[in-house]
Scaffold this motif. Structure first.
Motif: not given
Length: 457
Positions: A47-54
């Motif tokens: 979730r963090v990767f999808d919302e804050e990195v991608l």
């Protein structure tokens, strides 16, 4: 001749800008945010990767070969690009995460070791919304604030808390978050450093009008010798510390390539303007101030944490607050304070109450006025953004319905702690809103207007 010139130009560009360093900044920033959000906030890493990195524009060229691994046993995150440029961020209880660039083997923190953990003394937590206070119009205001547009960029609001006169009158969280979830403040952290400086000023340990106590500037012949603490707080130091979030700029290097001692890196910057003459927002100023705070309270990481918890977080009842530290034990006060939404609301209440807690001045008399007085022709004070003054951005917010006496802490991706003295309101709005450069300031203005319209006293 032309191909040779182009080749020479490309080689010169690669020497000056070092794309390998920018990649290291990218992997370090990913490890850092994943470590914080997974091991401190307790969020799912995907979730963090999808919302804050991608969604980050600066990382898009790296995404195809970007990989991360979360190690629950070691409580660390390692991020690589194309199998190289490895960066680790490791969690240490009570001290948060640290991301030494390209150094998986020895992620150590000088001055922490086996030192005692900081105090966790605090007051009773805020109660839930009392019976009879529920307000349908406030509910609608929160509905609008959390509503998503049909297409990106998405707003991804995570938490909203509305307090009137110190009592919660509206509150909501995104799925998977709660009143106990620590939320990363990004640059809202600068306002916390303002409070720590204020406490030290009240105690007589610092003066804002005196030359900043920076050892490397002690020589009177050094052109930086006369830079004051006030000029660092107000972003008028004149230091060449441009913040561009590009991976090539000095602040990116400071945060993700010099984690052993960020302030020492910032202190080496040359002057590009006479101190006090020009305003330029940069996290480098705040790291220098953070090191000044560290030295004023004892010089060690444990001293910093104990001071923050005993003198600020404890008296305010901030039960879920963490200040992360670099390798020199300096609080990363520019960007890395985490606290729950209710904790951030408590922090805003301190400034609404003019620095007074339980009838005593936590901050010195006049500190809130000082902190919220506009700097030069900007809409920035000394750690807070302000609606006072004649800066175009401030006038725009006032015309949207935000009172002229409003001031707020603000961080990347829409982290805001809004204080409205004339309305006796504090509004906390945190999210993962990646739509630079304003990060849903229009949504914040609408939320404030909706809350004012719905607030019944």
């Amino acid at each position: 001749m032309l191909p040779a010139l182009l080749l020479a130009g490309a080689l010169l560009w690669s020497v000056i800008y070092r794309p390998d360093h920018a990649i290291e900044v990218g992997t370090a920033s990913v490890s850092q945010v994943l470590c914080e959000e997974v091991f401190i906030a307790g969020l799912d890493p995907q979730r963090v990767f999808d919302e804050e990195v991608l969604p980050r524009p600066g990382l898009r060229p790296l995404l195809k070969r970007l990989r991360y691994a979360v190690d629950d046993e070691r409580q660390q995150v390692v991020t690589t690009w194309a199998g190289h440029f490895a960066s680790v961020a490791r969690y240490r209880e009570g001290y948060g995460c640290l991301a030494p660039a390209s150094n998986v083997a020895s992620a150590t923190v000088k001055g922490i070791g086996n030192e005692s953990q900081p105090s966790t003394a605090s007051n009773a937590p805020l109660a839930a919304i009392p019976d009879g206070v529920a307000n349908a119009d406030l509910d609608k205001a929160l509905d609008r604030a959390f509503a998503e547009p049909p297409r990106p960029p998405y707003r991804r609001v995570r938490a909203i808390v509305v307090m009137r006169e110190g009592k919660i009158i509206a509150e909501r969280y995104a799925q998977g978050l709660s009143p106990d979830t620590p939320l990363l403040g990004y640059s809202a952290s600068k306002s916390v450093i303002n409070a720590l400086v204020g406490i030290l000023v009240r105690e007589g340990k610092l003066r804002t009008d005196a030359p900043a106590p920076v050892r490397s500037w002690n020589d009177p012949a050094d052109p930086r010798h006369g830079i004051t603490l006030d000029q660092l707080l107000r972003m008028t130091s004149g230091l060449d510390l441009t913040e561009g979030d590009s991976g090539f700029d000095p602040v990116s290097k400071m945060l993700f390539q010099h984690s052993d001692d960020m302030a020492a890196y910032a202190e080496q910057a040359a002057l590009k303007a006479k101190p006090g003459n020009e305003w330029e927002y940069t996290s480098g100023n705040t790291l220098i101030v953070s090191a000044i705070v560290r030295d004023a309270v004892g010089g060690r990481a444990a001293d910093v944490q104990r001071f923050a918890h005993d003198e600020l977080f404890g008296p305010l009842g901030m039960q879920h607050a963490t200040i992360e530290l670099d390798g020199a034990g300096t609080p990363v006060g520019s960007t890395r304070v985490l606290a729950s939404a209710r904790d951030w609301a408590r922090f805003g209440q301190l400034y609404l109450d003019d620095g007074v807690v339980h009838g005593k001045h936590l901050l010195p008399e006049g500190w809130v006025r000082y902190s919220t007085t506009p700097t030069l022709n900007s809409d920035y004070g000394a750690g807070f953004w302000v609606n006072a003054g004649h800066a175009p951005n401030a006038l725009g917010r006032v015309s949207s319905g935000m009172p002229a006496d409003t001031f707020y802490a603000s961080g990347l991706y829409g982290q805001r702690v809004v204080v409205m003295p004339s309305r006796h309101l504090v509004i906390v709005r945190f999210g993962a809103t990646i739509d630079p450069p304003d990060f849903d300031i229009a949504g914040l203005e609408r939320l404030v207007a909706d809350v004012i319209a719905a607030d019944r006293r």
